[in-house]
Motif scaffolding. Structure first.
Motif, mmCIF file in Angstrom:
data_model
loop_
_atom_site.group_PDB
_atom_site.id
_atom_site.type_symbol
_atom_site.label_atom_id
_atom_site.label_comp_id
_atom_site.label_asym_id
_atom_site.label_seq_id
_atom_site.Cartn_x
_atom_site.Cartn_y
_atom_site.Cartn_z
ATOM 1 N N ALA A 35 0.727 -1.315 0.051
ATOM 2 C CA ALA A 35 -0.092 0.080 0.068
ATOM 3 C C ALA A 35 0.966 1.275 0.018
ATOM 4 C CB ALA A 35 -0.983 0.125 1.340
ATOM 5 N N LEU A 36 1.990 1.046 0.405
ATOM 6 C CA LEU A 36 2.896 2.467 0.506
ATOM 7 C C LEU A 36 3.276 2.837 -0.771
ATOM 8 C CD1 LEU A 36 4.166 3.758 2.683
ATOM 9 C CD2 LEU A 36 6.288 2.418 2.565
ATOM 10 N N PRO A 37 3.795 2.226 -1.777
ATOM 11 C CA PRO A 37 4.063 2.790 -3.070
ATOM 12 C C PRO A 37 2.699 3.095 -3.942
ATOM 13 C CG PRO A 37 4.537 0.374 -3.183
ATOM 14 C CD PRO A 37 4.396 0.960 -1.561
ATOM 15 N N GLY A 38 1.801 2.480 -3.506
ATOM 16 C CA GLY A 38 0.348 2.887 -4.130
ATOM 17 C C GLY A 38 -0.264 4.333 -3.585
ATOM 18 N N TYR A 39 0.018 4.386 -2.206
ATOM 19 C CA TYR A 39 -0.485 5.741 -1.725
ATOM 20 C C TYR A 39 0.302 6.858 -2.271
ATOM 21 C CZ TYR A 39 -1.487 8.885 2.024
ATOM 22 O OH TYR A 39 -2.008 10.018 2.908
ATOM 23 N N VAL A 40 1.768 6.453 -2.423
ATOM 24 C CA VAL A 40 2.481 7.721 -2.720
ATOM 25 C C VAL A 40 2.162 8.083 -4.359
ATOM 26 C CG1 VAL A 40 5.049 8.402 -3.312
ATOM 27 C CG2 VAL A 40 4.476 7.227 -1.214
ATOM 28 N N LEU A 41 1.938 6.749 -5.222
ATOM 29 C CA LEU A 41 1.614 6.951 -6.569
ATOM 30 C C LEU A 41 0.206 7.619 -6.766
ATOM 31 C CD1 LEU A 41 2.168 6.206 -9.336
ATOM 32 C CD2 LEU A 41 0.699 4.056 -9.321
ATOM 33 N N GLY A 42 -0.579 7.354 -5.829
ATOM 34 C CA GLY A 42 -1.902 8.113 -5.682
ATOM 35 C C GLY A 42 -1.750 9.945 -5.617
ATOM 36 N N PHE A 43 -1.035 10.006 -4.709
ATOM 37 C CA PHE A 43 -0.494 11.528 -4.680
ATOM 38 C C PHE A 43 0.202 12.066 -5.795
ATOM 39 C CE2 PHE A 43 -1.614 11.598 -0.114
ATOM 40 C CZ PHE A 43 -1.753 13.089 0.417
ATOM 41 N N LEU A 44 1.119 11.328 -6.445
ATOM 42 C CA LEU A 44 1.819 11.846 -7.272
ATOM 43 C C LEU A 44 0.930 11.956 -8.682
ATOM 44 C CD1 LEU A 44 5.100 10.021 -7.285
ATOM 45 C CD2 LEU A 44 4.778 12.435 -6.586
ATOM 46 N N LEU A 45 0.041 11.111 -8.819
ATOM 47 C CA LEU A 45 -1.102 11.106 -10.024
ATOM 48 C C LEU A 45 -2.005 12.406 -9.758
ATOM 49 C CD1 LEU A 45 -2.138 7.430 -10.423
ATOM 50 C CD2 LEU A 45 -0.648 8.884 -11.857
ATOM 51 N N THR A 46 -2.469 12.784 -8.654
ATOM 52 C CA THR A 46 -3.146 13.862 -8.431
ATOM 53 C C THR A 46 -2.600 15.187 -8.741
ATOM 54 O OG1 THR A 46 -4.536 12.828 -6.763
ATOM 55 C CG2 THR A 46 -4.615 14.964 -6.634
ATOM 56 N N PHE A 47 -1.156 15.322 -8.197
ATOM 57 C CA PHE A 47 -0.393 16.411 -8.512
ATOM 58 C C PHE A 47 -0.140 16.827 -9.815
ATOM 59 C CE2 PHE A 47 1.057 16.087 -4.035
ATOM 60 C CZ PHE A 47 0.529 17.292 -3.452
ATOM 61 N N TRP A 48 0.335 15.554 -10.888
ATOM 62 C CA TRP A 48 0.307 15.572 -12.208
ATOM 63 C C TRP A 48 -0.939 15.818 -12.674
ATOM 64 C CZ3 TRP A 48 2.642 10.364 -14.677
ATOM 65 C CH2 TRP A 48 3.130 10.515 -15.881
ATOM 66 N N LEU A 49 -1.997 15.389 -12.505
ATOM 67 C CA LEU A 49 -3.232 15.862 -13.118
ATOM 68 C C LEU A 49 -3.492 17.168 -12.932
ATOM 69 C CD1 LEU A 49 -6.010 15.296 -14.647
ATOM 70 C CD2 LEU A 49 -7.091 14.706 -12.321
ATOM 71 N N HIS A 50 -3.084 17.851 -11.726
ATOM 72 C CA HIS A 50 -3.445 19.211 -11.277
ATOM 73 C C HIS A 50 -2.676 20.135 -12.174
ATOM 74 C CE1 HIS A 50 -3.531 22.537 -8.338
ATOM 75 N NE2 HIS A 50 -4.494 22.606 -9.111
ATOM 76 N N ARG A 51 -1.364 19.770 -12.474
ATOM 77 C CA ARG A 51 -0.510 20.519 -13.050
ATOM 78 C C ARG A 51 -0.697 20.693 -14.599
ATOM 79 N NH1 ARG A 51 5.051 17.857 -14.563
ATOM 80 N NH2 ARG A 51 3.342 17.061 -16.244
ATOM 81 N N ASP A 52 -1.156 19.475 -15.248
ATOM 82 C CA ASP A 52 -1.513 19.544 -16.384
ATOM 83 C C ASP A 52 -2.944 20.301 -16.755
ATOM 84 O OD1 ASP A 52 0.606 18.124 -17.058
ATOM 85 O OD2 ASP A 52 -0.170 16.055 -17.073
ATOM 86 N N THR A 53 -3.790 20.218 -15.742
ATOM 87 C CA THR A 53 -4.982 20.846 -15.614
ATOM 88 C C THR A 53 -4.618 22.698 -15.776
ATOM 89 O OG1 THR A 53 -6.204 19.307 -14.742
ATOM 90 C CG2 THR A 53 -7.359 21.219 -14.878
ATOM 91 N N LEU A 54 -3.871 22.993 -14.978
ATOM 92 C CA LEU A 54 -3.420 24.238 -14.675
ATOM 93 C C LEU A 54 -2.660 24.905 -16.177
ATOM 94 C CD1 LEU A 54 -2.007 24.671 -11.339
ATOM 95 C CD2 LEU A 54 -4.090 25.514 -12.160
ATOM 96 N N ARG A 55 -1.922 23.927 -16.902
ATOM 97 C CA ARG A 55 -1.250 24.440 -18.000
ATOM 98 C C ARG A 55 -2.303 24.558 -19.193
ATOM 99 N NH1 ARG A 55 4.145 20.424 -18.533
ATOM 100 N NH2 ARG A 55 5.385 21.679 -17.125
ATOM 101 N N SER A 56 -3.223 23.745 -19.102
ATOM 102 C CA SER A 56 -4.271 23.815 -20.303
ATOM 103 C C SER A 56 -5.280 24.547 -20.226
ATOM 104 C CB SER A 56 -4.807 22.052 -20.432
ATOM 105 O OG SER A 56 -3.679 21.313 -20.650
ATOM 106 N N VAL A 57 -5.631 25.366 -19.275
ATOM 107 C CA VAL A 57 -6.575 26.413 -18.811
ATOM 108 C C VAL A 57 -6.659 27.526 -19.777
ATOM 109 C CG1 VAL A 57 -7.364 28.092 -17.177
ATOM 110 C CG2 VAL A 57 -7.007 25.861 -16.449
#
Length: 122
Positions: A35-57
């Motif tokens: 669950a540890l790498p999964g938890y960190v991956l979940g956080f990274l995926l959210t930050f990645w999506l947020h960054r790409d959304t801000l770039r595409s606005v």
């Protein structure tokens, strides 16, 4: 436009990590470490999506859709890579990995929503 990990997000990441490690220590089940790498991956995926959304606005609609589609497939490839690696080397970790990814996504999305609502932008 750099996306930084705020102090609150770092605390949430470390608290979740400590709960996972405490669960391993209390139960003695080392498979919960998946669950540890999964938890960190979940956080990274959210930050990645947020960054790409801000770039595409501010882009044109067609360019923004192409960028988001590429980003989606890149995130999907990252998840696939992690799942394949965990499945290859520690197959017993797959279910805790899935739970960790879900937990990381939910916790980080809740924190993002709370920040947006408290800043008055939502």
């Amino acid at each position: 436009m750099a996306l930084r990990m705020t102090k609150n997000n770092l605390i949430l990441l470390l608290v979740g990590t400590s709960f996972i490690l405490m669960g391993v220590a209390v139960t003695g089940n080392s498979n919960l470490l998946g669950a540890l790498p999964g938890y960190v991956l979940g956080f990274l995926l959210t930050f990645w999506l947020h960054r790409d959304t801000l770039r595409s606005v501010d882009d044109e609609v067609v360019i923004a859709i192409k960028r988001m589609r590429r980003s989606f497939f890149a995130r999907l490839g990252m998840v696939t890579l992690v799942v394949v690696a965990v499945g290859r080397f520690q197959a017993a970790w797959l279910f805790p990995l899935a739970l960790g990814i879900a937990l990381g996504l939910v916790v980080s999305l809740m924190a993002s929503i709370k920040k947006i609502l408290s800043s008055g932008k939502g």
